[in-house]
Design an enzyme around this catalytic site. Structure first.
Site, short mmCIF file in Angstrom:
data_model
loop_
_atom_site.label_atom_id
_atom_site.label_comp_id
_atom_site.label_asym_id
_atom_site.label_seq_id
_atom_site.Cartn_x
_atom_site.Cartn_y
_atom_site.Cartn_z
N LEU A 58 0.87 -1.18 0.00
CA LEU A 58 0.00 0.00 0.00
C LEU A 58 0.90 1.23 0.00
O LEU A 58 1.91 1.25 0.71
CB LEU A 58 -0.90 0.03 1.24
CG LEU A 58 -2.15 -0.84 1.28
CD1 LEU A 58 -2.88 -0.63 2.60
CD2 LEU A 58 -3.08 -0.55 0.12
N ASP A 59 0.52 2.25 -0.76
CA ASP A 59 1.28 3.49 -0.75
C ASP A 59 1.32 4.06 0.67
O ASP A 59 0.38 3.91 1.45
CB ASP A 59 0.64 4.52 -1.67
CG ASP A 59 0.61 4.07 -3.13
OD1 ASP A 59 1.41 3.19 -3.49
OD2 ASP A 59 -0.22 4.62 -3.89
N ARG A 60 2.40 4.75 0.98
CA ARG A 60 2.57 5.31 2.33
C ARG A 60 1.39 6.18 2.76
O ARG A 60 0.93 6.07 3.91
CB ARG A 60 3.90 6.08 2.42
CG ARG A 60 4.19 6.59 3.80
CD ARG A 60 5.62 7.01 4.00
NE ARG A 60 5.88 7.25 5.41
CZ ARG A 60 7.10 7.36 5.95
NH1 ARG A 60 8.17 7.27 5.19
NH2 ARG A 60 7.23 7.56 7.24
#
Length: 236
Positions: A58-60
């Site tokens: 998942l993107d930050r």
């Protein structure tokens, strides 16, 4: 605090917070993998290293469901599930600043990832340096200035939802990288991995995992609508 939303002998799923980094990066910040390993080490009183496999990311700035493998036997099975999407369904919630042109639609683009800038670009025609990307959105609720979309992704591309919605001039709240006018205070964005449906890699039984979005005024308003059973087609 890290929120564990599902766990058995084979896999563990957490509700990742905005801003948490999944794997190590140049910031040197503590990672989600480190936190989950520490959790397992304490819970099961394990000496030495704890195994943990990462089948997806998942993107930050994104929140929501992150599924991890607790054994080396399960990791390749999960890898295959996430790569092929066979029998898997991933649904995100996205808060955007503009009504979509249709209640529901499937978007198809060709995405090019710029490694240096860590962003993606979308094109309507195939290119040799692009990968095909597809998603379906559904407009389910609106409040004063924002609109909530349920987004099902059919492919797993870099920043896919963020860049594809931008093509309709819809910007995810807080997402400066893809055109939002201002950032959120927590530096996260209002994109949340809400639900994953998959076939359990060992038991071969259907498994559904659901995660609530973070607490904040906008998410709280949409959760009130959801809990009241009022998600429905929104007329344009």
């Amino acid at each position: 605090m890290m929120e564990v939303i599902y766990e058995d002998n084979h896999i563990i799923a957490i509700n990742k917070a905005c801003g948490d980094v999944v794997q190590g990066d140049k910031t040197g910040d503590e990672t989600v993998l480190d936190k989950v390993k520490d959790y397992l080490k304490v819970k099961y009183n394990k000496p030495g290293n704890v195994y943990l496999g990462l089948p997806h990311r998942l993107d930050r700035p994104t929140s929501g469901i992150l599924i991890l493998a607790k054994t080396s036997k399960v990791l390749p099975r999960l890898n295959k599930l996430f790569q092929t999407k066979d029998g898997m369904r991933k649904v995100y919630w996205a808060v955007v600043d503009k009504r979509p042109p249709k209640y529901t639609d499937t978007l198809e683009h060709y995405l090019r990832k710029d490694e240096e800038k860590n962003r993606s670009y979308a094109y309507t025609e195939p290119r040799s340096d692009c990968k095909f990307a597809s998603l379906t959105y559904r407009h389910v609720a609106s409040i004063d200035r924002y609109h909530l979309l349920e987004v099902e992704i059919h492919t797993g591309r870099h920043h896919q939802i963020r860049v594809q919605l931008r093509q309709l001039k819809m910007h995810i709240k807080g997402d400066l990288k893809y055109g939002a006018p201002r950032s959120n205070k927590n530096k996260g964005i209002h994109l949340h991995a809400r639900k994953v449906e998959l076939m359990h890699p060992v038991r071969k039984e259907p498994l559904t995992i659901v995660a609530d979005p973070p607490k904040d005024p906008v998410w709280d308003e949409f959760m009130k609508i959801f809990k009241a059973g009022k998600f429905s087609p929104v007329e344009v």
